[in-house]
Design an enzyme around this catalytic site. Structure first.
Site, PDB file in Angstrom:
ATOM      1  N   HIS B 118       0.935  -1.212   0.098  1.00 33.84           N
ATOM      2  CA  HIS B 118      -0.002   0.022  -0.017  1.00 33.84           C
ATOM      3  C   HIS B 118       0.847   1.263   0.070  1.00 33.84           C
ATOM      4  O   HIS B 118       1.914   1.120   0.437  1.00 33.84           O
ATOM      5  CB  HIS B 118      -0.881  -0.004   1.332  1.00 33.84           C
ATOM      6  CG  HIS B 118      -1.922   1.116   1.297  1.00 33.84           C
ATOM      7  ND1 HIS B 118      -1.569   2.201   1.789  1.00 33.84           N
ATOM      8  CD2 HIS B 118      -3.426   0.997   1.251  1.00 33.84           C
ATOM      9  CE1 HIS B 118      -2.919   3.006   1.855  1.00 33.84           C
ATOM     10  NE2 HIS B 118      -3.575   2.220   1.607  1.00 33.84           N
ATOM     11  N   ASP B 195       3.309  -4.373   7.994  1.00 34.40           N
ATOM     12  CA  ASP B 195       1.780  -3.813   7.936  1.00 34.40           C
ATOM     13  C   ASP B 195       0.797  -4.660   8.010  1.00 34.40           C
ATOM     14  O   ASP B 195       0.626  -5.773   7.271  1.00 34.40           O
ATOM     15  CB  ASP B 195       1.893  -3.274   6.355  1.00 34.40           C
ATOM     16  CG  ASP B 195       0.482  -2.647   6.212  1.00 34.40           C
ATOM     17  OD1 ASP B 195      -0.404  -2.569   6.978  1.00 34.40           O
ATOM     18  OD2 ASP B 195       0.332  -2.112   4.936  1.00 34.40           O
ATOM     19  N   GLN B 198      -4.452  -5.237   6.943  1.00 36.54           N
ATOM     20  CA  GLN B 198      -5.298  -6.299   6.271  1.00 36.54           C
ATOM     21  C   GLN B 198      -5.241  -7.567   6.956  1.00 36.54           C
ATOM     22  O   GLN B 198      -5.950  -8.399   6.472  1.00 36.54           O
ATOM     23  CB  GLN B 198      -5.115  -6.341   4.774  1.00 36.54           C
ATOM     24  CG  GLN B 198      -5.138  -5.076   3.884  1.00 36.54           C
ATOM     25  CD  GLN B 198      -6.556  -4.560   3.945  1.00 36.54           C
ATOM     26  OE1 GLN B 198      -7.580  -5.186   4.566  1.00 36.54           O
ATOM     27  NE2 GLN B 198      -6.711  -3.337   3.819  1.00 36.54           N
ATOM     28  N   LYS B 221     -10.166  -0.757  10.610  1.00 35.52           N
ATOM     29  CA  LYS B 221     -10.519  -1.782   9.690  1.00 35.52           C
ATOM     30  C   LYS B 221     -10.954  -2.997  10.689  1.00 35.52           C
ATOM     31  O   LYS B 221     -11.086  -4.207  10.054  1.00 35.52           O
ATOM     32  CB  LYS B 221      -9.190  -2.203   9.052  1.00 35.52           C
ATOM     33  CG  LYS B 221      -9.032  -1.254   7.893  1.00 35.52           C
ATOM     34  CD  LYS B 221      -7.850  -1.546   6.904  1.00 35.52           C
ATOM     35  CE  LYS B 221      -7.342  -0.457   6.183  1.00 35.52           C
ATOM     36  NZ  LYS B 221      -8.192   0.244   5.370  1.00 35.52           N
ATOM     37  N   CYS B 361      -4.690   2.601  -3.618  1.00 32.11           N
ATOM     38  CA  CYS B 361      -3.419   3.058  -3.147  1.00 32.11           C
ATOM     39  C   CYS B 361      -2.281   2.027  -3.191  1.00 32.11           C
ATOM     40  O   CYS B 361      -1.585   1.779  -2.524  1.00 32.11           O
ATOM     41  CB  CYS B 361      -3.720   3.210  -1.574  1.00 32.11           C
ATOM     42  SG  CYS B 361      -4.815   4.660  -1.337  1.00 32.11           S
TER      43      CYS B 361
END
Lengths: 170, 406
Positions: B118, B195, B198, B221, B361
């Site tokens: 991202h 990261d 997700q 999220k 993104c």
């Protein structure tokens, strides 16, 4: 007009039309218009002789609405004077903003009048107006790239670009 | 079992129509438990933490620090002081890049990221590389969107100082082999920045088991308010890093010309924090844990398989990355023939289905896949088989409106 009729009657047919999808030989004006957030990217080219737009075409990629709108616009302006083209641009923006509602005025846009229905999907208005904004700026003498969303001051006017074996500040 | 009744926004409107919300990878909706926690904080407990000596300020401080302990438990950090509250994943990754990256990456060093990152785990590293005259190198996946051990071992070298990678790509939805990345990175003395934006919504993330050095996620999220998130950092690294923002609350002592800083995590938490949001974040984590990962994973995996099986039935549908449901979490990205993703999303919207369309993104990944943009459907714990059925029906509608498959 609901979204389904707009797509099935107008957008699909015109977005696939190829007669206006070509570069213009001897173009006097050429401007690329982009919507970075959706990736619509069209280059509009036209040739003005004695104040008449004698030829016009576009190349590029984008959604069906942006492509159909560009094609319908070119159908309308080809063979018209620069002032007439500016007049159509005013009507088109007036129609999209809902400021012009009179049928007899909107009908001047011929088939492009069907894009009035885009008002039912506000999120897509920017797709419909891209080619018209690009034409407006090209008629004002702008050339190169017209980016309708970019900041004038990205990272204090600088950007990072690959240069040989590393990254450098431009 | 449907948890939809916990989420007011997903209920039917006065015309009996309900939203089929399948843009969960962008942001999730919020259960009453989270909304109540935020309301309760501002109704009963609001004061500026760490500052007042009165009872209410103590309560606000307790909520702030309890939320930190809850996040530490959620990520299995070894201690709460390894958790820094941020606005979101982007701020957490910028903190690592600015503080650790700008200090510990030097001229000629290498930073390795994957091409599917991202922009929030890409642009900050581009800027560190630019400012520090370091080299930014990309890890590329195979045709199936998976990163191999060979590629990882080759791209990470003795010069590598930082490896920044997502646990799950926000476009491909594939779970990356973090164990292989960590093994190779630590072999050469590089730190791993994970990261987790997700992955945290869909699977247990255990930073100690993964053995990563930093990890970032967003509250919004995982059913928590926007403007909440956290950075996990190994305590010994946090201790040697300079502050990110400076000002109130991150100091030990301030003199006219000299300041000493607080210990982590407060060194990195300047100014008044989003404690109401943190109360919501802690409630969201409690909510997830009360349902349990086993239930969440089995529900979401079933929906994922149902969607993939249905999508494969349409010859025009192209799925990006390995199209099996194994090793995939949350996300399926696709295109329908040559129909532009924004047309797909508009037509689906007319059918009451919210999906994402665009470059997500992740423009370098779009270039790698040789596409301008794509559509993305993404699931959360409240989605149902009916949602998937309506989504698949909407693909039929796109085909018919756009004159495909007729």
């Amino acid at each position: 007009m609901d979204l389904k009729s707009l797509y099935t009657q107008i957008i699909t047919e015109n977005s696939r039309a190829t007669h206006n999808r070509h570069p213009v030989i001897g173009a006097t004006n050429s401007l690329e218009g982009i919507n970075p957030s959706c990736g619509d990217d069209i280059t509009l080219q036209f040739k003005v002789e004695n104040d008449i737009i004698v030829d016009a075409g576009f190349i590029g990629t984008g959604c069906a609405i942006s492509q159909a709108s560009a094609s319908l616009m070119i159908d309308l302006i080809k063979g018209k004077s620069v002032d007439e083209a500016k007049h159509y641009i005013d009507i088109f923006f007036g129609m999209i903003k809902g400021e012009i509602k009179e049928d007899e005025v909107i009908d001047e846009l011929e088939d492009a009048a069907a894009l009035q229905g885009i008002a039912v999907v506000p999120a897509r208005v920017k797709c419909a107006v891209l080619s018209w904004h690009t034409l407006e700026e090209a008629l004002e003498g702008k050339s190169g790239v017209s980016d309708h969303e970019a900041s004038e001051n990205d990272d204090a006017g600088s950007s990072y670009e690959e240069d040989g074996d590393g990254l450098s500040l431009n | 079992m449907s948890l939809m009744s916990d989420f007011p926004i997903l209920g039917a409107d006065e015309n009996g129509k309900r939203l089929v919300y399948l843009d969960n990878a962008a942001t999730t909706q919020h259960p009453l438990q989270v909304l109540d926690a935020v309301r309760n904080y501002y109704t009963c407990d609001n004061a500026n933490p760490h500052r007042g000596v009165y009872e209410l300020a103590r309560k606000a401080t307790d909520i702030h620090e309890q939320a930190r302990a809850t996040v530490a438990r959620f990520l299995n950090a070894s201690r709460p002081e390894e958790i820094i509250f941020t606005q979101n994943t982007t701020e957490a990754l910028n903190l690592v890049a600015s503080s650790y990256g700008m200090k510990y990456v030097g001229e000629g060093d290498e930073i390795v990221i994957s091409v599917s990152e991202h922009h929030s785990n890409l642009v900050p590293w581009q800027r560190v590389a630019g400012a520090r005259k370091a080299k930014l190198k990309y890890l590329y996946p195979g045709e199936d969107g998976r990163y191999t051990g060979e590629a990882i071992n080759e791209i990470i070298t003795e010069k590598t100082k930082v490896v920044a990678i997502a646990q799950v790509s926000n476009v491909l939805g594939l779970v990356n082999p973090i164990d292989k990345v960590v093994r190779r990175a630590h072999e050469v003395g590089a730190v791993v920045v994970l990261d987790c934006a997700q992955s945290t919504p869909h699977m247990k993330v255990d930073v100690q088991a993964l053995d990563v050095d930093f990890a970032a996620f967003s509250g919004h999220k995982i059913y928590a308010p926007m403007g909440t998130g956290a950075l996990y950092g190994r305590y010994d690294l946090l201790e040697k890093m300079p502050p990110y923002m400076s000002g109130g609350d991150m100091i030990n002592q301030v003199h006219e010309y000299k300041t000493t800083f607080a210990k982590p995590p407060r060194k990195f938490e300047a100014g008044t924090r989003n404690v109401g949001g943190e109360a919501g974040l802690a409630a969201a984590i409690d909510y997830i844990e009360s349902i349990g990962w086993e239930t969440i994973e089995s529900t979401e995996d079933r929906l994922m398989k149902l969607a993939l099986d249905g999508m494969r039935e349409f010859p025009e549908v192209k799925i990006y990355g390995d199209d099996s449901s194994a090793g995939r979490k949350g996300v399926i990205s696709f295109n329908i023939g040559d129909v532009h993703p924004h047309d797909v999303a508009s037509i689906m919207d007319a059918n009451g289905v919210a999906i994402r369309a665009g470059h997500h993104c992740a423009q370098p990944l779009m270039d790698f896949l040789k596409i301008n943009s794509c559509c993305r459907v993404s699931f959360a714990l409240y989605n149902t088989e009916d949602d998937v059925k309506i989504f698949l029906d909407s693909i039929m509608k796109v085909r018919s409106w756009m004159g495909l498959g007729s």
